[in-house]
Design an enzyme around this catalytic site. Structure first.
Site, PDB file in Angstrom:
ATOM      1  N   SER A 185     -44.893   0.219 -60.061  1.00 64.25           N
ATOM      2  CA  SER A 185     -45.058   1.440 -59.119  1.00 64.25           C
ATOM      3  C   SER A 185     -44.337   1.006 -58.584  1.00 64.25           C
ATOM      4  O   SER A 185     -43.794   2.519 -58.077  1.00 64.25           O
ATOM      5  CB  SER A 185     -46.666   1.248 -58.608  1.00 64.25           C
ATOM      6  OG  SER A 185     -46.285  -0.107 -57.760  1.00 64.25           O
ATOM      7  N   HIS A 213     -49.235   4.066 -64.364  1.00 67.14           N
ATOM      8  CA  HIS A 213     -48.266   4.634 -63.775  1.00 67.14           C
ATOM      9  C   HIS A 213     -48.056   5.380 -65.006  1.00 67.14           C
ATOM     10  O   HIS A 213     -47.266   6.619 -65.073  1.00 67.14           O
ATOM     11  CB  HIS A 213     -47.272   4.495 -62.885  1.00 67.14           C
ATOM     12  CG  HIS A 213     -47.792   4.273 -61.500  1.00 67.14           C
ATOM     13  ND1 HIS A 213     -48.218   4.904 -60.603  1.00 67.14           N
ATOM     14  CD2 HIS A 213     -48.659   3.141 -61.213  1.00 67.14           C
ATOM     15  CE1 HIS A 213     -48.197   4.506 -58.996  1.00 67.14           C
ATOM     16  NE2 HIS A 213     -48.595   3.380 -59.616  1.00 67.14           N
ATOM     17  N   LYS A 244     -54.370   9.024 -60.464  1.00 71.91           N
ATOM     18  CA  LYS A 244     -52.746   9.320 -60.985  1.00 71.91           C
ATOM     19  C   LYS A 244     -52.384  10.881 -61.603  1.00 71.91           C
ATOM     20  O   LYS A 244     -52.900  11.925 -61.438  1.00 71.91           O
ATOM     21  CB  LYS A 244     -52.035   8.287 -60.869  1.00 71.91           C
ATOM     22  CG  LYS A 244     -51.707   6.910 -60.173  1.00 71.91           C
ATOM     23  CD  LYS A 244     -51.291   6.102 -60.365  1.00 71.91           C
ATOM     24  CE  LYS A 244     -51.536   4.690 -59.010  1.00 71.91           C
ATOM     25  NZ  LYS A 244     -52.531   4.538 -59.284  1.00 71.91           N
TER      26      LYS A 244
END
Lengths: 405, 83
Positions: A185, A213, A244
């Site tokens: 990240s 991610h 996300k």
């Protein structure tokens, strides 16, 4: 003595960060206008630090299904799934997640943090041994505190170091569990997953990959780094989040392991927390369909990522090693990063300020995360602001820019 | 390797992490006296694992505060490896 006196040092550090102007840890958005634009202190602000990789937070269909689920099932579940039962949407999402990943089982958590915390801490028992990447996210470190298993770290993204450290572990009759991430990240770098799989296999260890991610971002179908590297069959547990690329909130685990259902009665961060409301789950079900068919979104995302990454390098900034939607700029000191971050926000650009000890190798970072929804004009504007402030603060040199820019 | 030798190695590795630290001794409290954050402590452990070629699980250092106590953990793990 105040019970919070133990945080005296933190108070000092927090005040120091706040003295520079805005409080980076509690920025308030008056309005969110779109996945890439908000209003801060009355000023229209480009959002370049929200992990909204596919820009799905305002997806019309996701909103519609969420609204109708909200009307059908109400605002919340008022309890955990083991006590209050599951709703149809929970079961549907788990079934859809399993088929999206081509796996036998899926389990939905209330947040991504809890998915990591719960699965890692539950899998690793007293006789097992957890081996984690040194740059792992805080939720993986917190899982290490919750497990009775011994924990060893290996050097970030270094399969040879992993081999060395696995070789030193004395087998107590338990299992070894290796944990890494798809995209890290902070710097946006990817794990060398093929090599990590090879080493893990040499030692007969289990492998967990947190694709927080990278889900929706990497791989032809958006299944993450494991898909991109062609090693999905060798990853025993995939963890991830809905907060996300899927634009909502929640976490999950998918696996082919036998007896997976036991985890639902053994994993405390799953059992003893309230489940997601149907509205959120319904939006995730819809967003997951968009992710599955999201090849064009991913192409746009990666093209934006390449553009931002190359423009920042051309401007003379020091960025992370891999091209990914996370583009982190390294500043010389935390003071410089704090001032720079404030100047950007005052000019209408929101990015993340990341300071030690939350960063690898004590780096002070301005972390950008780009979305497929960002226009070229927005990225150009962001780079222009970075460049202007970078020159003002002496972070980059105008001569260099004239030469290469 | 005796206590003093292990202590000396730990001090050497601490100086790699913080070259400007002075007067690190056997009784030095690693976190309080040297202001090492939790990541720096874990990096120190990693360096010691490599030097001594052993695995030092993080839970084994949870209660250690001084250089001397850490040396004790290293020595007992060395003994376990040989056993």
């Amino acid at each position: 003595m105040s019970i919070l006196k133990k945080f005296e040092e933190l108070r000092g550090a927090y005040n120091h960060v706040k003295e520079a102007g805005n409080d980076p840890f509690s920025v308030c958005f008056d309005e969110i206008l779109s996945p890439t634009e908000g209003v801060v202190s009355g000023k229209k602000t480009i959002l370049l630090g929200t992990n909204n990789y596919l820009g799905l937070t305002f997806d019309k269909q996701s909103i519609e299904t969420a609204v109708s689920a909200l009307r059908e099932n109400g605002t919340g579940t008022t309890g955990s799934r083991i006590a209050n039962g599951s709703y149809g949407w929970h079961a549907r999402l788990e079934s859809n997640l399993a088929s999206f990943y081509g796996r036998d089982h899926a389990m939905v958590f209330t947040t991504g943090y809890q998915a990591n915390l719960g699965i890692i801490a539950t899998l690793a028992g007293r006789d097992d041994h957890l081996v984690i990447d040194a740059d792992s996210h805080a939720c993986i470190y917190d899982a290490c505190k919750l497990t009775p298993a011994p924990v060893t770290r290996f050097k970030h993204n270094d399969p040879n170091d992993l081999r060395t450290r696995l070789g030193r572990i004395k087998n107590n009759g338990g299992n070894i569990i290796v944990v890494t991430e798809g995209i890290f990240s902070m710097l946006g770098d990817k794990a060398p997953l093929k090599e990590i799989v090879e080493v893990t296999k040499e030692f007969g260890a289990y492998l967990i990959v947190d694709e927080a991610h990278s889900m929706g971002v990497l791989g032809k179908h958006g299944r993450g780094l494991a898909e991109e590297c062609g090693v999905e069959d060798d990853v025993d547990f995939i963890l991830g989040t809905f907060s996300k690329s899927l634009g909502a909130i929640g976490g999950f685990c998918v696996s082919n392991i036998a007896d997976f259902d036991l985890l639902k009665v053994a994993c405390r961060p799953y059992m003893f927390t309230a489940s997601l409301p149907s509205s959120v789950v319904a939006s995730v079900v819809t967003a997951l369909e968009k992710v599955e068919k999201g090849e064009l979104l991913r192409e746009k995302l990666m093209s934006n990522a390449r553009y931002l990454h190359s423009k920042m390098i051309a401007a003379g900034f020091s960025v992370g090693p891999d091209v990914s939607p996370v583009v982190a700029l390294r500043l010389q000191s935390s003071e410089m990063a704090i001032s720079f971050w404030n100047a950007l926000l005052n000019e209408g650009l929101y990015v993340n300020l990341a300071l030690p000890p939350a960063t690898p190798a004590n780096m002070s970072l301005l972390r950008c995360s780009v979305s497929s929804s960002h226009s070229k004009i927005q990225i150009d504007k962001a780079v222009a602001l970075f460049t202007k402030i970078g020159i003002e603060f002496g972070v980059i040199e105008p001569e260099l820019l004239a030469q290469f820019g | 390797m005796n206590d003093e030798e292990v202590v000396a190695i730990i001090i050497k590795e601490l100086l790699v992490i913080m070259p400007n630290a002075s007067d690190i001794a056997s009784e030095t409290n690693i976190v309080r006296d040297l202001s090492l954050d939790s990541l720096a402590v874990m990096d120190l452990v990693m360096a010691l694992e490599d030097y001594f070629d052993i695995s030092i699980p993080l839970d084994r250092i949870a209660d250690t505060e001084t250089v001397f106590q850490l040396a004790g953990v290293v020595q007992s793990l060395q003994t376990e490896v040989r056993a």
